[in-house]
Design a protein around this motif. Structure first.
Motif, PDB file in Angstrom:
ATOM      1  N   LYS A   3       0.830  -1.204   0.000  1.00 18.74           N
ATOM      2  CA  LYS A   3       0.000   0.000   0.000  1.00 18.74           C
ATOM      3  C   LYS A   3       0.864   1.254   0.000  1.00 18.74           C
ATOM      4  O   LYS A   3       0.559   2.249  -0.672  1.00 18.74           O
ATOM      5  CB  LYS A   3      -0.932  -0.003   1.214  1.00 18.74           C
ATOM      6  CG  LYS A   3      -2.056  -1.009   1.134  1.00 18.74           C
ATOM      7  CD  LYS A   3      -2.976  -0.881   2.330  1.00 18.74           C
ATOM      8  CE  LYS A   3      -4.139  -1.858   2.242  1.00 18.74           C
ATOM      9  NZ  LYS A   3      -5.047  -1.748   3.415  1.00 18.74           N
ATOM     10  N   ARG A   4       1.979   1.197   0.746  1.00 15.87           N
ATOM     11  CA  ARG A   4       2.862   2.355   0.836  1.00 15.87           C
ATOM     12  C   ARG A   4       3.483   2.658  -0.519  1.00 15.87           C
ATOM     13  O   ARG A   4       3.536   3.810  -0.948  1.00 15.87           O
ATOM     14  CB  ARG A   4       3.957   2.088   1.871  1.00 15.87           C
ATOM     15  CG  ARG A   4       4.880   3.284   2.120  1.00 15.87           C
ATOM     16  CD  ARG A   4       5.995   2.912   3.063  1.00 15.87           C
ATOM     17  NE  ARG A   4       5.472   2.365   4.317  1.00 15.87           N
ATOM     18  CZ  ARG A   4       6.214   1.759   5.236  1.00 15.87           C
ATOM     19  NH1 ARG A   4       7.514   1.587   5.011  1.00 15.87           N
ATOM     20  NH2 ARG A   4       5.687   1.317   6.343  1.00 15.87           N
ATOM     21  N   TRP A   5       3.956   1.607  -1.217  1.00 18.91           N
ATOM     22  CA  TRP A   5       4.569   1.813  -2.521  1.00 18.91           C
ATOM     23  C   TRP A   5       3.539   2.246  -3.567  1.00 18.91           C
ATOM     24  O   TRP A   5       3.825   3.076  -4.436  1.00 18.91           O
ATOM     25  CB  TRP A   5       5.286   0.543  -2.971  1.00 18.91           C
ATOM     26  CG  TRP A   5       6.667   0.445  -2.399  1.00 18.91           C
ATOM     27  CD1 TRP A   5       7.089  -0.376  -1.401  1.00 18.91           C
ATOM     28  CD2 TRP A   5       7.796   1.225  -2.793  1.00 18.91           C
ATOM     29  NE1 TRP A   5       8.423  -0.163  -1.137  1.00 18.91           N
ATOM     30  CE2 TRP A   5       8.882   0.816  -1.973  1.00 18.91           C
ATOM     31  CE3 TRP A   5       8.004   2.232  -3.736  1.00 18.91           C
ATOM     32  CZ2 TRP A   5      10.146   1.384  -2.090  1.00 18.91           C
ATOM     33  CZ3 TRP A   5       9.265   2.796  -3.838  1.00 18.91           C
ATOM     34  CH2 TRP A   5      10.327   2.368  -3.033  1.00 18.91           C
ATOM     35  N   THR A   6       2.328   1.693  -3.466  1.00 21.97           N
ATOM     36  CA  THR A   6       1.263   2.103  -4.374  1.00 21.97           C
ATOM     37  C   THR A   6       0.944   3.582  -4.197  1.00 21.97           C
ATOM     38  O   THR A   6       0.787   4.322  -5.175  1.00 21.97           O
ATOM     39  CB  THR A   6      -0.007   1.269  -4.133  1.00 21.97           C
ATOM     40  OG1 THR A   6       0.292  -0.113  -4.335  1.00 21.97           O
ATOM     41  CG2 THR A   6      -1.124   1.698  -5.080  1.00 21.97           C
ATOM     42  N   LEU A   7       0.874   4.008  -2.935  1.00 18.19           N
ATOM     43  CA  LEU A   7       0.602   5.413  -2.639  1.00 18.19           C
ATOM     44  C   LEU A   7       1.719   6.302  -3.171  1.00 18.19           C
ATOM     45  O   LEU A   7       1.463   7.364  -3.745  1.00 18.19           O
ATOM     46  CB  LEU A   7       0.434   5.605  -1.131  1.00 18.19           C
ATOM     47  CG  LEU A   7       0.099   7.034  -0.664  1.00 18.19           C
ATOM     48  CD1 LEU A   7      -1.219   7.490  -1.275  1.00 18.19           C
ATOM     49  CD2 LEU A   7       0.023   7.088   0.854  1.00 18.19           C
ATOM     50  N   ARG A   8       2.965   5.876  -3.009  1.00 17.73           N
ATOM     51  CA  ARG A   8       4.092   6.661  -3.510  1.00 17.73           C
ATOM     52  C   ARG A   8       4.051   6.787  -5.030  1.00 17.73           C
ATOM     53  O   ARG A   8       4.341   7.854  -5.577  1.00 17.73           O
ATOM     54  CB  ARG A   8       5.408   5.993  -3.077  1.00 17.73           C
ATOM     55  CG  ARG A   8       5.745   6.158  -1.604  1.00 17.73           C
ATOM     56  CD  ARG A   8       7.030   5.446  -1.270  1.00 17.73           C
ATOM     57  NE  ARG A   8       7.392   5.599   0.140  1.00 17.73           N
ATOM     58  CZ  ARG A   8       8.444   5.024   0.713  1.00 17.73           C
ATOM     59  NH1 ARG A   8       9.228   4.210  -0.002  1.00 17.73           N
ATOM     60  NH2 ARG A   8       8.706   5.226   1.992  1.00 17.73           N
ATOM     61  N   VAL A  10       1.373   6.597  -6.975  1.00 17.60           N
ATOM     62  CA  VAL A  10       0.256   7.463  -7.346  1.00 17.60           C
ATOM     63  C   VAL A  10       0.619   8.932  -7.122  1.00 17.60           C
ATOM     64  O   VAL A  10       0.403   9.789  -7.994  1.00 17.60           O
ATOM     65  CB  VAL A  10      -1.009   7.089  -6.547  1.00 17.60           C
ATOM     66  CG1 VAL A  10      -2.104   8.134  -6.767  1.00 17.60           C
ATOM     67  CG2 VAL A  10      -1.503   5.710  -6.962  1.00 17.60           C
ATOM     68  N   ILE A  11       1.198   9.227  -5.964  1.00 19.70           N
ATOM     69  CA  ILE A  11       1.595  10.609  -5.665  1.00 19.70           C
ATOM     70  C   ILE A  11       2.664  11.082  -6.645  1.00 19.70           C
ATOM     71  O   ILE A  11       2.627  12.210  -7.135  1.00 19.70           O
ATOM     72  CB  ILE A  11       2.100  10.724  -4.207  1.00 19.70           C
ATOM     73  CG1 ILE A  11       0.946  10.490  -3.233  1.00 19.70           C
ATOM     74  CG2 ILE A  11       2.739  12.091  -3.957  1.00 19.70           C
ATOM     75  CD1 ILE A  11       1.371  10.425  -1.780  1.00 19.70           C
ATOM     76  N   GLY A  12       3.616  10.180  -6.947  1.00 16.24           N
ATOM     77  CA  GLY A  12       4.676  10.524  -7.902  1.00 16.24           C
ATOM     78  C   GLY A  12       4.119  10.819  -9.281  1.00 16.24           C
ATOM     79  O   GLY A  12       4.553  11.765  -9.948  1.00 16.24           O
ATOM     80  N   PHE A  13       3.141  10.006  -9.712  1.00 18.14           N
ATOM     81  CA  PHE A  13       2.514  10.215 -11.020  1.00 18.14           C
ATOM     82  C   PHE A  13       1.867  11.593 -11.103  1.00 18.14           C
ATOM     83  O   PHE A  13       2.089  12.346 -12.063  1.00 18.14           O
ATOM     84  CB  PHE A  13       1.469   9.130 -11.290  1.00 18.14           C
ATOM     85  CG  PHE A  13       0.610   9.401 -12.495  1.00 18.14           C
ATOM     86  CD1 PHE A  13       1.083   9.145 -13.769  1.00 18.14           C
ATOM     87  CD2 PHE A  13      -0.677   9.926 -12.349  1.00 18.14           C
ATOM     88  CE1 PHE A  13       0.297   9.405 -14.889  1.00 18.14           C
ATOM     89  CE2 PHE A  13      -1.459  10.187 -13.464  1.00 18.14           C
ATOM     90  CZ  PHE A  13      -0.971   9.927 -14.736  1.00 18.14           C
ATOM     91  N   PHE A  14       1.085  11.921 -10.086  1.00 21.85           N
ATOM     92  CA  PHE A  14       0.410  13.221 -10.095  1.00 21.85           C
ATOM     93  C   PHE A  14       1.413  14.370 -10.017  1.00 21.85           C
ATOM     94  O   PHE A  14       1.272  15.377 -10.718  1.00 21.85           O
ATOM     95  CB  PHE A  14      -0.594  13.316  -8.948  1.00 21.85           C
ATOM     96  CG  PHE A  14      -1.865  12.562  -9.193  1.00 21.85           C
ATOM     97  CD1 PHE A  14      -2.740  12.944 -10.205  1.00 21.85           C
ATOM     98  CD2 PHE A  14      -2.193  11.449  -8.442  1.00 21.85           C
ATOM     99  CE1 PHE A  14      -3.909  12.255 -10.445  1.00 21.85           C
ATOM    100  CE2 PHE A  14      -3.360  10.742  -8.676  1.00 21.85           C
ATOM    101  CZ  PHE A  14      -4.225  11.145  -9.678  1.00 21.85           C
ATOM    102  N   ALA A  15       2.447  14.216  -9.195  1.00 24.70           N
ATOM    103  CA  ALA A  15       3.447  15.275  -9.055  1.00 24.70           C
ATOM    104  C   ALA A  15       4.187  15.520 -10.368  1.00 24.70           C
ATOM    105  O   ALA A  15       4.366  16.667 -10.802  1.00 24.70           O
ATOM    106  CB  ALA A  15       4.438  14.915  -7.946  1.00 24.70           C
ATOM    107  N   ILE A  16       4.610  14.437 -11.021  1.00 22.87           N
ATOM    108  CA  ILE A  16       5.369  14.558 -12.273  1.00 22.87           C
ATOM    109  C   ILE A  16       4.507  15.134 -13.382  1.00 22.87           C
ATOM    110  O   ILE A  16       4.938  16.042 -14.116  1.00 22.87           O
ATOM    111  CB  ILE A  16       5.943  13.184 -12.687  1.00 22.87           C
ATOM    112  CG1 ILE A  16       7.041  12.758 -11.708  1.00 22.87           C
ATOM    113  CG2 ILE A  16       6.494  13.234 -14.110  1.00 22.87           C
ATOM    114  CD1 ILE A  16       7.493  11.319 -11.886  1.00 22.87           C
TER     115      ILE A  16
END
Length: 222
Positions: A3-8, A10-16
């Motif tokens: 879950k932690r890696w999935t969240l990272r 997803v957040i990375g995708f939106f940030a980039i």
């Protein structure tokens, strides 16, 4: 852990992607996936690697071209939020009736697809197209969207953008296109690798004449 890696991710995708879109509000896209793909297709056909393009700032473009683009490609460009639901439904009904396929994509959607994505149709690409369309409508102005569109869109065999197209078809700059010349360039956009603005078919010429008739009905971004 998963879950932690999935969240990272997803957040990375939106940030980039958000950073990417904001950056291209100020930086002109140097090249697109479609340009590279078409270049290799041209080379594979034994014709060399061809990409003809030259950026022309919005304020330097002929207003005839801007009006022709809106009249021919997206009549509600100035008022919609990136998606023209009426045009989409009309395209759906026409395609369902068995008539020649027609798209319902706005200038904003076409810009999102050309700049950020790839040409092959799929549900994944369509979903990402919707996402990037939302972002450019949020972070870019209508003026910027139309400027980028008119500089990256495929307008002929290895020809991209208004300036390269104007030089290729009419031996002049897109700064000084007449109404009919601008309309002819826009009229070939449904199939720019098949149709030629210099030698328009009866259909292309008819479409260009229709664009000319309606051009002055539309306002353009200032």
């Amino acid at each position: 852990m998963l879950k932690r890696w999935t969240l990272r991710i997803v957040i990375g995708f939106f940030a980039i992607t958000i950073f990417w879109v904001i950056a291209l509000r100020f930086v002109n896209p140097p090249i697109t996936y479609l340009m590279i793909k078409r270049g290799f297709e041209w080379k594979a056909a034994g014709k060399g690697f061809k990409i003809e393009k030259k950026w022309l700032d919005y304020d330097d473009m002929s207003n005839n071209l801007k009006r022709a683009a809106i009249a021919g490609e997206d009549a509600h460009f100035m008022t919609h939020n990136g998606f023209d639901t009426k045009a989409i439904m009309e395209a759906f009904e026409k395609n369902k009736s068995g008539k020649p396929l027609r798209g319902g994509s706005t200038i904003s959607q076409q810009t999102a697809k050309n700049v950020f994505l790839w040409p092959q149709r799929s549900w994944v690409r369509k979903g990402l197209e919707t996402y990037f369309t939302f972002l450019i409508e949020l972070f870019w102005s209508k003026k910027r969207i139309l400027e980028v569109y008119l500089n990256v869109i495929e307008m002929g065999q290895g020809v991209y953008g208004a300036e390269a197209a104007a030089q290729y078809y009419f031996d002049k700059s897109a700064r000084s296109l007449t109404k009919k010349e601008a309309a002819l360039i826009i009229a070939i956009l449904p199939n720019p690798r098949k149709w030629d603005a210099r030698r328009p078919s009866r259909y292309v010429n008819s479409r260009a004449n229709s664009i000319v008739r309606y051009m002055n009905h539309y306002t353009i971004p200032e």
